[in-house]
Scaffold this active site. Structure first.
Site, mmCIF file in Angstrom:
data_model
loop_
_atom_site.group_PDB
_atom_site.id
_atom_site.type_symbol
_atom_site.label_atom_id
_atom_site.label_comp_id
_atom_site.label_asym_id
_atom_site.label_seq_id
_atom_site.Cartn_x
_atom_site.Cartn_y
_atom_site.Cartn_z
ATOM 1 N N HIS A 37 0.838 -1.210 0.000
ATOM 2 C CA HIS A 37 0.000 0.000 0.000
ATOM 3 C C HIS A 37 0.871 1.258 0.000
ATOM 4 O O HIS A 37 0.578 2.229 -0.701
ATOM 5 C CB HIS A 37 -0.883 0.043 1.247
ATOM 6 C CG HIS A 37 -1.824 -1.112 1.374
ATOM 7 N ND1 HIS A 37 -1.716 -2.061 2.355
ATOM 8 C CD2 HIS A 37 -2.897 -1.468 0.629
ATOM 9 C CE1 HIS A 37 -2.683 -2.947 2.230
ATOM 10 N NE2 HIS A 37 -3.418 -2.617 1.182
ATOM 11 N N GLN A 61 -18.290 -6.149 -1.755
ATOM 12 C CA GLN A 61 -17.403 -6.911 -2.648
ATOM 13 C C GLN A 61 -17.007 -8.255 -2.061
ATOM 14 O O GLN A 61 -16.279 -9.009 -2.691
ATOM 15 C CB GLN A 61 -16.167 -6.097 -3.010
ATOM 16 C CG GLN A 61 -15.147 -5.931 -1.894
ATOM 17 C CD GLN A 61 -14.014 -5.013 -2.307
ATOM 18 O OE1 GLN A 61 -14.192 -3.811 -2.488
ATOM 19 N NE2 GLN A 61 -12.828 -5.555 -2.469
#
Ligand SMILES: Nc1ncnc2c1ncn2[C@@H]1O[C@H](COP(=O)(O)OP(=O)(O)OP(=O)(O)O)[C@@H](O)[C@H]1O
Ligand SMILES: CC(C)(CO)[C@@H](O)C(=O)[O-]
Ligand code: BAL
Length: 282
Positions: A37, A61
């Protein structure tokens, strides 16, 4: 770093930055941050942009309820890492902020074959959830640049299609996969593995390297069969797929042709944790 939980508070700050001529780089995440990240943030900063990171574990999701419930949450550590990385803005919305009309009131996106192939096949509805949240995030943040990781190869294709279909004014950047020293792709879900499984999980990377190194020597079928055996030997109990595909369409490929760019993609379970990785082959 400034933290915003609501679009109505975030918007004036974004407007202020825009008036100063700043450009926004956005890195969406689900938290439990790691070096992968941080690489998205570094890439945005290196290009001279103001960086916005979102942390939102998007319920729509997750096709597997248990996966959602077990998704790692390390918000205090995440905030510390974001401050250290020089992130300018953290957007930390609630479910109600992202889905004011409820989790059933979703838009439907035409994803073509991406919906049925690989992740689309094994995680029904997953990419619809990704598109719903990404479209909403992009409308709220209106970044000029979007940074996402190659580890989620198919997701990159899906989001690029979303941007193209809706003509969203944002430039998409794919950031190469950041790996542990062993080669294991960094992933928030790695934290759910025992030390032993984490060491063995590098077998996905080794299998991909094996296929890449032997691309011209064996048939794609034999390469995939051998890769599968390597994963089984390393303790992977269930393999959703090891597939060699056209890197641009993601259609599975039966034979090697030198003018076609290929990517190998794998999704497999160890200790009940589903890991994914991929590698460009030529
Ligand atoms: N190892 C990595 N290298 C580069 N980018 C990464 C890496 N891991 C994740 N990303 C990217 O970070 C963004 C946010 O991903 P996410 O928060 O789902 O993290 P994750 O580690 O992929 O978690 P998980 O795989 O467990 O869902 C995505 O664009 C993803 O592709
Ligand atoms: C892009 C994303 C943040 C959307 O929820 C998620 O799918 C992820 O973390 O890759
Ligand atoms: N890293 C992709 C998000 C997910 O697995 O749900």
């Amino acid at each position: 770093m400034i933290l915003f939980k609501k679009e109505k508070d975030l918007k004036p700050e974004l407007k202020r930055l825009q008036n100063q001529g700043k450009t926004i780089a956005f890195a969406p995440t689900m938290g439990a941050l790691h070096n992968g990240h941080l690489e998205l943030i570094r890439a945005g900063k290196l290009a001279g942009h103001t960086t916005v990171v979102s942390i939102f574990i998007n319920p729509t999701q997750f096709n597997d309820k248990k996966d959602f419930e077990k998704y790692p949450v390390t918000i205090e550590q995440d905030i510390k890492l974001l401050v250290e990385s020089g992130t300018d803005i953290l957007f930390l919305p609630s479910v109600a902020e992202m889905y004011p009309d409820g989790l059933e009131a979703l838009s439907r996106y035409d994803l073509g074959d991406l919906e049925n192939l690989l992740e689309g096949h094994y995680r029904p509805g997953h990419f619809q959830g990704v598109c719903n949240v990404m479209h909403r995030l992009l409308k709220k943040i209106e970044p000029q640049h979007l940074y996402m990781g190659q580890k989620d190869y198919q997701q990159c294709m899906v989001v690029q299609k979303l941007i193209a279909d809706f003509q969203l004014p944002v430039q998409f950047h794919v950031v190469p996969t950041i790996r542990e020293e062993s080669g294991l792709a960094m992933s928030s879900r790695n934290t759910r593995l025992s030390q032993n499984a984490r060491e063995n999980a590098v077998a996905i990377y080794h299998a991909h390297v094996y296929v890449k190194n032997n691309l011209l020597k064996l048939s794609l079928r034999d390469l995939k069969d051998n890769a599968k055996k390597q994963l089984k030997a390393a303790g992977f109990t269930e393999i959703d797929y090891i597939e060699i595909c056209d890197a641009h369409t993601l259609q599975p490929v039966q034979a090697y042709h030198e003018d076609q760019q290929l990517v190998i993609l794998t999704a497999a379970f160890t200790e009940g944790v589903r890991l994914i990785d991929n590698m460009l082959l030529n």
